[in-house]
Scaffold this motif. Structure first.
Motif, mmCIF file in Angstrom:
data_model
loop_
_atom_site.group_PDB
_atom_site.id
_atom_site.type_symbol
_atom_site.label_atom_id
_atom_site.label_comp_id
_atom_site.label_asym_id
_atom_site.label_seq_id
_atom_site.Cartn_x
_atom_site.Cartn_y
_atom_site.Cartn_z
ATOM 1 N N MET A 82 0.832 -1.127 -0.044
ATOM 2 C CA MET A 82 0.034 0.156 0.004
ATOM 3 C C MET A 82 1.022 1.278 -0.029
ATOM 4 O O MET A 82 0.743 2.552 -0.699
ATOM 5 N N GLY A 83 1.842 1.343 0.734
ATOM 6 C CA GLY A 83 3.110 2.485 0.769
ATOM 7 C C GLY A 83 3.524 2.701 -0.433
ATOM 8 O O GLY A 83 3.510 3.876 -1.267
ATOM 9 N N GLY A 84 3.838 1.723 -1.321
ATOM 10 C CA GLY A 84 4.280 1.748 -2.623
ATOM 11 C C GLY A 84 3.087 2.358 -3.578
ATOM 12 O O GLY A 84 3.483 3.283 -4.547
ATOM 13 N N ALA A 85 1.963 1.884 -3.624
ATOM 14 C CA ALA A 85 0.757 2.430 -4.459
ATOM 15 C C ALA A 85 0.805 3.947 -4.103
ATOM 16 O O ALA A 85 0.324 4.667 -5.041
ATOM 17 N N LEU A 86 0.653 4.260 -2.772
ATOM 18 C CA LEU A 86 0.470 5.681 -2.544
ATOM 19 C C LEU A 86 1.644 6.391 -3.015
ATOM 20 O O LEU A 86 1.557 7.550 -3.663
ATOM 21 N N LEU A 87 3.016 6.051 -2.980
ATOM 22 C CA LEU A 87 4.147 6.867 -3.214
ATOM 23 C C LEU A 87 4.197 7.067 -4.651
ATOM 24 O O LEU A 87 4.356 7.980 -5.237
ATOM 25 N N ALA A 88 3.607 6.095 -5.348
ATOM 26 C CA ALA A 88 3.797 5.823 -6.824
ATOM 27 C C ALA A 88 2.780 7.295 -7.417
ATOM 28 O O ALA A 88 3.082 8.201 -8.142
ATOM 29 N N ARG A 89 1.635 7.342 -6.622
ATOM 30 C CA ARG A 89 0.582 8.472 -6.788
ATOM 31 C C ARG A 89 1.268 9.551 -6.410
ATOM 32 O O ARG A 89 0.995 10.847 -6.924
ATOM 33 N N TRP A 90 1.849 9.814 -5.359
ATOM 34 C CA TRP A 90 2.521 11.276 -4.797
ATOM 35 C C TRP A 90 3.671 11.690 -5.600
ATOM 36 O O TRP A 90 3.686 12.953 -5.873
ATOM 37 N N LEU A 91 4.479 10.914 -6.187
ATOM 38 C CA LEU A 91 5.509 11.112 -6.987
ATOM 39 C C LEU A 91 5.033 11.583 -8.270
ATOM 40 O O LEU A 91 5.516 12.513 -8.645
ATOM 41 N N ASP A 92 4.072 11.295 -8.707
ATOM 42 C CA ASP A 92 3.347 11.598 -9.987
ATOM 43 C C ASP A 92 2.497 12.834 -9.745
ATOM 44 O O ASP A 92 2.723 13.798 -10.728
ATOM 45 N N ALA A 133 2.094 14.900 -6.528
ATOM 46 C CA ALA A 133 2.340 16.026 -5.417
ATOM 47 C C ALA A 133 3.804 16.440 -5.507
ATOM 48 O O ALA A 133 4.600 15.852 -5.593
ATOM 49 N N ASP A 134 3.980 17.482 -4.750
ATOM 50 C CA ASP A 134 5.210 18.558 -4.851
ATOM 51 C C ASP A 134 5.960 18.108 -3.401
ATOM 52 O O ASP A 134 6.002 19.314 -2.704
ATOM 53 N N PHE A 135 6.283 16.990 -3.070
ATOM 54 C CA PHE A 135 7.058 16.620 -1.763
ATOM 55 C C PHE A 135 8.457 15.748 -2.084
ATOM 56 O O PHE A 135 8.504 15.162 -3.294
ATOM 57 N N LYS A 136 9.144 16.170 -1.212
ATOM 58 C CA LYS A 136 10.490 15.302 -1.477
ATOM 59 C C LYS A 136 10.309 13.804 -0.663
ATOM 60 O O LYS A 136 10.144 13.863 0.621
ATOM 61 N N PHE A 137 10.770 12.664 -1.016
ATOM 62 C CA PHE A 137 10.540 11.519 -0.286
ATOM 63 C C PHE A 137 11.906 10.638 -0.208
ATOM 64 O O PHE A 137 12.761 10.728 -0.978
ATOM 65 N N THR A 138 12.013 10.184 1.109
ATOM 66 C CA THR A 138 12.983 9.406 1.602
ATOM 67 C C THR A 138 12.264 7.908 1.837
ATOM 68 O O THR A 138 11.402 7.901 2.574
ATOM 69 N N VAL A 139 12.717 6.923 1.375
ATOM 70 C CA VAL A 139 11.953 5.432 1.462
ATOM 71 C C VAL A 139 12.920 4.506 2.256
ATOM 72 O O VAL A 139 14.223 4.654 1.848
ATOM 73 N N VAL A 140 12.388 3.845 3.320
ATOM 74 C CA VAL A 140 13.300 3.064 4.004
ATOM 75 C C VAL A 140 12.777 1.528 3.418
ATOM 76 O O VAL A 140 11.539 1.323 3.669
ATOM 77 N N SER A 141 13.741 0.841 2.707
ATOM 78 C CA SER A 141 13.408 -0.181 2.222
ATOM 79 C C SER A 141 14.577 -1.342 2.345
ATOM 80 O O SER A 141 15.403 -1.489 2.122
ATOM 81 N N PRO A 142 14.011 -2.106 3.886
ATOM 82 C CA PRO A 142 15.243 -3.179 4.243
ATOM 83 C C PRO A 142 15.639 -4.098 3.031
ATOM 84 O O PRO A 142 16.882 -4.523 3.072
ATOM 85 N N SER A 143 14.434 -4.297 2.361
ATOM 86 C CA SER A 143 14.908 -5.501 1.185
ATOM 87 C C SER A 143 15.570 -4.869 -0.139
ATOM 88 O O SER A 143 15.984 -5.528 -1.066
ATOM 89 N N GLY A 144 15.926 -3.376 -0.066
ATOM 90 C CA GLY A 144 16.321 -2.809 -1.202
ATOM 91 C C GLY A 144 15.652 -2.669 -2.243
ATOM 92 O O GLY A 144 16.051 -2.932 -3.449
ATOM 93 N N ARG A 145 14.389 -2.538 -2.047
ATOM 94 C CA ARG A 145 13.307 -2.300 -3.185
ATOM 95 C C ARG A 145 13.789 -1.513 -4.113
ATOM 96 O O ARG A 145 14.267 -0.153 -3.843
ATOM 97 N N MET A 196 13.562 1.963 -6.435
ATOM 98 C CA MET A 196 12.915 3.134 -6.465
ATOM 99 C C MET A 196 12.955 4.053 -7.671
ATOM 100 O O MET A 196 14.227 4.004 -8.108
ATOM 101 N N PRO A 197 12.173 4.815 -7.869
ATOM 102 C CA PRO A 197 12.599 6.118 -9.043
ATOM 103 C C PRO A 197 13.645 6.627 -8.727
ATOM 104 O O PRO A 197 14.032 6.905 -7.279
ATOM 105 N N ASN A 198 14.317 7.282 -9.498
ATOM 106 C CA ASN A 198 15.427 8.230 -9.342
ATOM 107 C C ASN A 198 15.538 9.317 -8.256
ATOM 108 O O ASN A 198 16.208 9.552 -7.336
#
Ligand SMILES: NC(=O)c1ccc[n+]([C@@H]2O[C@H](COP(=O)([O-])OP(=O)(O)OC[C@H]3O[C@@H](n4cnc5c(N)ncnc54)[C@H](OP(=O)(O)O)[C@@H]3O)[C@@H](O)[C@H]2O)c1
Length: 249
Positions: free
Chosen positions: A1-11, A13-25, A27-29
């Motif tokens: 669900m976090g990934g689904a929301l992030l994809a929408r927000w990146l597209d 919303a005007d925010f800068k994101f840092t993602v914690v992904s222990p599995s090294g998922r 991520m967009p640039n």
């Protein structure tokens, strides 16, 4: 669900994101991705979004809660994890609980939002700005209503897919292939829902508009509503989902 929301927000919303992904998922640039809290020493965030499973919050959140800026706000999407339980870890901080449903992925979600008493209007506006990119927002003034909304809208896509599956199967029994039945059912659902959304008429009136006396829809509806079991079934469905949400608190 976090990934689904992030994809929408990146597209959208005007925010800068840092993602914690222990599995090294992957991520967009434009997203900074880290593996854990040790890579975030000295950094502060205006928003910290909890998108982990509820059962790991007590171990994960303490590692990050100190990274919130003094006037920052937590957002939690964890189902059934109460604001008081989060505050017992973070202390008295601004927190908005959100309960999105799956169509947020395409900007057509329905999300419940609850702001704890430490939230300012500005916190609520910031979260609303972010979430507005994902669909309709419904602010609730108590957490019980998050669970009630979960039973209707949060779990709702599951009910819709299941009802559509049964309808499709019935379509196949009339001789259509699976792709044909799928297209017919999903397009009929989509068109009917769009029509209903564009109208103020009660759904019973829209239904009656499709029915001619002794016609095909009348015959179908009479079978569907033979013993009011459909009403009872849907009532039981949302009651069961709500009861489970209460159990998970
Ligand atoms: N699924 C839904 O429809 C839905 C609807 C409403 C709310 N929710 C809520 O959304 C939350 C996530 O559910 P989900 O179904 O999306 O779960 P999920 O697919 O299992 O995702 C959990 C995420 O947590 C991350 N994670 C795990 N351990 C971590 C740690 N130690 N530190 C930081 N991140 C960690 C994982 O990172 P990696 O990417 O590295 O694996 C993963 O991205 C839950 O609280 C759930 O209640 C879900």
């Amino acid at each position: 669900m976090g990934g689904a929301l992030l994809a929408r927000w990146l597209d959208q919303a005007d925010f800068k994101f840092t993602v914690v992904s222990p599995s090294g998922r992957q991520m967009p640039n434009e997203v900074r991705c880290v593996g854990g809290p040790e890579e975030l020493a000295g950094v502060e965030f205006d928003l910290i979004i909890l998108a982990v499973k509820p059962q790991v919050i007590p171990t994960v959140l303490p590692q990050y809660s100190g990274l919130l800026a003094a006037d920052g706000c937590f957002i939690s999407m964890a189902a059934g994890f109460a604001a008081a339980s989060i505050e017992s870890i973070t202390g008295e901080k601004a927190l908005v609980r959100i309960m999105p449903n799956m169509p947020v992925q395409i900007g057509k979600g329905v999300s419940a939002l609850y702001a704890n008493p430490h939230c300012s209007t500005r916190h609520q506006q910031t979260v609303a700005e972010l979430m507005a990119t994902t669909g309709q927002l419904i602010w609730v003034d108590n957490e019980d209503n998050i669970d009630r909304l979960t039973a209707i809208a949060g779990s709702g896509p599951g009910y819709v897919f299941e009802i559509a599956r049964c309808w499709m199967q019935a379509g196949q029994s009339l001789g259509f292939s699976e792709p044909e039945a799928r297209e017919m059912v999903l397009r009929t659902l989509a068109g009917s829902v769009e029509l209903a959304l564009s109208s103020e008429a009660p759904l019973s009136e829209l239904r009656d508009g499709v029915v001619s006396k002794n016609g095909t829809t009348a015959a179908g509806l009479s079978a569907l509503n033979r013993d009011s079991s459909l009403d009872a079934l849907l009532q039981q469905t949302v009651e069961a989902a709500y009861a489970r949400a209460v159990e998970l608190r």
